[in-house]
Design an enzyme around this catalytic site. Structure first.
Site, PDB file in Angstrom:
ATOM      1  CB  CYS A 184      12.579 -29.089 -70.882  1.00  0.00           C
ATOM      2  SG  CYS A 184      13.883 -27.888 -70.594  1.00  0.00           S
ATOM      3  CG  HIS A 327      16.117 -30.803 -72.048  1.00  0.00           C
ATOM      4  ND1 HIS A 327      15.565 -30.198 -73.146  1.00  0.00           N
ATOM      5  CD2 HIS A 327      15.165 -31.632 -71.569  1.00  0.00           C
ATOM      6  CE1 HIS A 327      14.338 -30.652 -73.329  1.00  0.00           C
ATOM      7  NE2 HIS A 327      14.074 -31.526 -72.373  1.00  0.00           N
TER       8      HIS A 327
END
Length: 868
Positions: A184, A327
């Site tokens: 990510c 994330h």
């Protein structure tokens, strides 16, 4: 800094209390219809095709938290809160679809954060954000910015990248045979660079080890392939060409390697700090870009900073963690309602507008174990291509104050300054102090140089500063700690990273009192705002509004307590307080207290921002006088303890004196029958040993006495490795069915456990060298010093390099008490008995009888000078 992973998302935070009710499904549906009708009145499917597809409930509770409405097939979605204490709409999009079964993992984590925040409010432990305040515009900025990656120049080909095919075809093949995901972090970076279609090619090398799967895989290589931006579509179609696959996978391979990506079947992860280095050095973006951690800025300033970036058409790299993993994604727009647009990096799935948090600023630090989540967010800002004409200037390294300890002696104030590096700088950090005398005179004094690094985890270092007392003037002297690195022209003040802007040290002379402050930042109770139902031994609530009449920001994790006339403290709770200077609206603090320990009576409501000290050693701010009502429990037993010990008591391990007893009274309405135990619990630890256990029966109104016996379990008590010298809490509690239950009232006192000097290896009279006992030491050490060292300075450091003691060695004619720290006192004795010797001992005395020239009495038989 948290490692960011492919499959794990951002959790936001938990916090404080209100009264409200649930929102019905029909009301939620009407809210959704009204929202779309108002925001997109011309769209034919605004309300006709609206349907509720999902009810989000807490994992272990049946309460609905929010309803999810989809409009048409891909005409947008809406998250409507199921509790009217929150903004009606907490997330939305005007295109796309919300599929609860296939939502991106990072969005799932984000919503899990919403869940924890909402439950905290519903349980009375937190307060929600005020949507009106969230919607206040930022001065001189547009009221909204459309999603940069999906509108304007990208409207016909929005940037909606993912982490799998075709982006990862050149990524490493894992032992399982699976192609590694891009990660990510790399996907967020890649989407931002696709916005600029820059650079032409990367430069430099990569060389690192991947330990994610325990294989210690070595990756190395040289960047330099030219990127074919014209073959990198924003929106990937089914019929993607081989040229496009090659262009995308070549670029994303380089991005992943540039940030030392760690690869595994379950996902790929790395640290956000690598993003700053890679963009600046590998991909030739402006040197002025920078990584910033959320805790460095107040909430409003943080949001204003992000809005300013977006107004300059610069997408923001954004990352967050839930205390373990997190994330990364892209923030590329905002709306007047206070929400921000996120591109999750999941092929466009669930991209939309969301609040950064659902809790007010003061609630953001309240999470599991008081850890918090939203404050563990990170961004990289200032991302734009560099040019020969405007390459940008590397910003000064962000060095923060991470910990501060002091020792005050007759000769000097010794400071142990722990610093933390929130930048990619590696090298020397010069520390100095600015001394402001009571008359306003200022001097800047360079003090020490320490090295610092940044690789993988944020670098830390400790510098020790000594300020001679001769530099202080009578009155209040103020000290600021400054830093400067290579290339910095001027000194900068260190700002504290631990949820507070503690950056001043105040020394009052001639008393030698030392206090930490937050410059001109204060916390004051707003008149008429205090509300509570405090009742002895009961569950209760307290709310109040506090504000900051000073001129600088106040942000600290504040502990609230009750203090009685004896000075005993009764814990109420903690709250992250974020107060803007001069804002009389202040911030509401709400506390939920489970089983208040205090008796009925008058107390002072106090608070402290001292996070690194035991409650009893902190500096407390008085807020208001407050009354605790009598308890009304009559249906069960209720055990209330009392003890006479208020001050810290010194206890010698080899020959322990009898400890103060506990009185236990049953103030309930039924007879008690069960086991009562007394334990000694090590401070800052869960280590304990039992000092008494007794089965007890107490009728209503009956009182019994129980005395601790430290030697009850001698094999544990005498084990200095398991139970080292230091501070212990002597606690009386009931042995519950599952867990022990502390009694009400005064259920504990503190002792300092020490190994008796007279039985140690340094007790002899013929000391010819400096001897320490015990060695290694934990919280406490005896030092024997021969008289030949008189006039020298003794300094003690812990294993991390922090100074714990600094004092001039002198032969004195009497025993004297000198404050050395919040933990104890220094005793010196140089009485002549045919031989001069000096022994230094840090301890608290349990007798303060005035002995004239002898000063404070040293406990009988334990004079530090054994030749006396």
């Amino acid at each position: 800094m948290k490692r960011i992973f492919y499959t794990l998302g951002l959790l936001l935070l938990c916090l404080p209390m209100l009264q409200a009710g649930p929102v019905t499904r029909s009301k939620a549906e009407q809210t959704a219809k009204n929202f779309f009708a108002k925001r997109q009145p011309t769209l034919s499917s605004s309300t006709a095709s609206l349907r509720m597809d999902f009810v989000y409930k807490a994992a272990e509770r049946e309460e609905a938290l929010f309803f999810v409405f989809n409009r048409g097939e891909k005409d947008g979605f809406l998250l409507v809160a199921a509790d009217d204490r929150f903004p009606e709409v907490i997330g939305y999009a005007f295109k796309g679809h919300f599929d609860a079964a296939r939502m991106p993992d990072n969005l799932r984590g984000w919503l899990k954060g919403y869940e924890r925040e909402m439950l905290a409010v519903m349980d009375g432990k937190a307060e929600p954000i005020d949507p009106i305040r969230e919607a206040k515009p930022t001065r001189d900025l547009p009221s909204s910015i459309a999603p940069i990656l999906e509108t304007g120049e990208h409207a016909s080909d929005p940037i909606l990248w993912d982490q799998g095919y075709p982006f990862n075809t050149l990524h490493p093949l894992l032992p399982s045979g699976q192609q590694a995901y891009t990660g990510c972090v790399a996907t967020a970076m890649g989407q931002i660079m696709r916005h600029y279609k820059w650079p032409e090619k990367a430069s430099g090398e990569y060389d690192y080890y991947d330990d994610m799967t325990g294989t210690h895989t070595h990756y190395s290589g040289t960047f330099g392939e030219t990127y074919n931006w014209s073959k990198m579509p924003g929106n990937i179609s089914v019929g993607i060409s081989p040229e496009e696959v090659k262009a995308l996978s070549t670029f994303m391979r380089d991005v992943s390697f540039s940030v030392n990506m760690q690869f595994a079947d379950f996902g790929s992860g790395t640290f956000s700090i690598f993003v700053e280095r890679a963009l600046r050095e590998t991909f030739h973006y402006k040197k002025s870009l920078r990584y910033i951690h959320r805790s460095l800025l107040p909430g409003k300033e943080w949001k204003d900073m992000i809005r300013k970036e977006l107004a300059e058409n610069r997408p923001v790299y954004y990352a967050g963690a839930d205390g373990s993993m997190g994330h990364a994604f892209v923030c590329d727009g905002y709306e007047p309602d206070g929400t921000f647009h996120f591109n999750w990096g999941w092929g466009g799935m669930s991209n939309g507008n969301f609040y950064l948090n659902l809790l007010n600023p003061g609630s953001l630090g309240t999470g599991a174990g008081d850890g918090g989540y939203s404050t563990d967010q990170e961004v990289v800002i200032g991302i734009e291509p560099a040019s020969n004409e405007a390459p940008g200037i590397v910003p000064d390294p962000t060095i923060t104050l991470y910990g501060l300890q002091h020792n005050m002696s007759d000769e000097a104030l010794d400071l142990s300054v722990k610093i933390k590096n929130y930048s990619t700088y590696a090298g020397d950090v010069k520390l100095a102090y600015r001394l402001t005398l009571p008359n306003g005179t200022e001097t800047t004094n360079p003090a020490v140089t320490v090295p610092i690094v940044w690789e993988d985890i944020i670098g830390e270092s400790t510098g020790n500063i000594t300020i001679p007392c001769s530099q202080f003037a009578e009155g209040k002297n103020t000290i600021s700690i400054l830093y400067r690195t290579d290339g910095m022209a001027d000194w900068k003040e260190l700002k504290h990273i631990l949820m507070g802007l503690v950056n001043k040290i105040e020394v009052t002379m001639p008393a030698g009192d030392v206090a930490y402050s937050v410059a001109d930042a204060r916390i004051v109770l707003k008149d008429g705002s205090l509300s509570h139902n405090l009742k002895a031994y009961s569950d209760c609530k307290l709310s109040a509004t506090v504000y900051n009449p000073g001129t600088e920001e106040f942000r600290s994790r504040v502990t609230f307590a009750l203090r009685n006339t004896e000075g005993r403290l009764y814990f109420l709770g903690r709250h992250l307080v974020e107060l803007h200077p001069g804002d009389e609206d202040g911030e509401k603090v709400s506390l939920t207290i489970t089983g208040l320990k205090a008796r009925a009576g008058q107390y002072m409501l106090v608070c402290t921002g001292d996070m690194e000290l035991l409650m009893e050693d902190a500096s407390w701010i008085e807020l208001a006088s407050i009354e605790v009502a009598e308890h009304t429990s009559t249906h069960s037993s209720l055990l209330v303890a009392s003890n006479p010990q208020i001050d810290l008591l010194t206890v010698h391990r080899a020959n322990p004196e009898t400890l103060p007893t506990f009185s236990i009274t049953n103030e309930g309405g039924a007879t008690f029958s069960g086991k009562i135990e007394i334990v000694a619990i090590k401070a800052f630890s869960e280590t304990f040993f039992q000092a008494k256990e007794e089965h007890m029966s107490l009728a209503q109104g009956e009182t019994k006495v129980l005395s601790p016996e430290l030697t009850a379990n001698s094999s544990l008590y005498t084990n200095a490795e398991l139970f080292p010298d230091g501070i212990y809490y002597i606690v009386i509690r009931e042995q519950g069915f599952w867990d022990p239950i502390d009694l009400f009232g005064d259920y504990y006192y503190r002792i300092r456990l020490i190994t008796d000097l007279s039985s140690s290896x340094i007790a002899g009279k013929d000391v010819s060298t400096i001897v320490l006992y015990p060695n290694p030491a934990h919280d406490y050490v005896h030092v024997a010093i021969p008289p030949t060292y008189a006039g020298s300075t003794l300094r003690l450091f812990d294993i991390q390099g922090r100074m714990q003691l600094s004092t001039k060695i002198r032969i004195c004619r009497y025993a004297s008490r000198r404050r050395t720290s919040s933990e104890g006192h220094l005793y010196r004795c140089g009485r002549r008995h045919g031989r001069e010797a000096l022994y230094s001992l840090i301890q608290s005395v349990n007798s303060k009888t005035d002995k004239g020239n002898a000063g404070w009495e040293i406990p009988s038989g334990h004079c530090p000078c054994t030749v006396c």
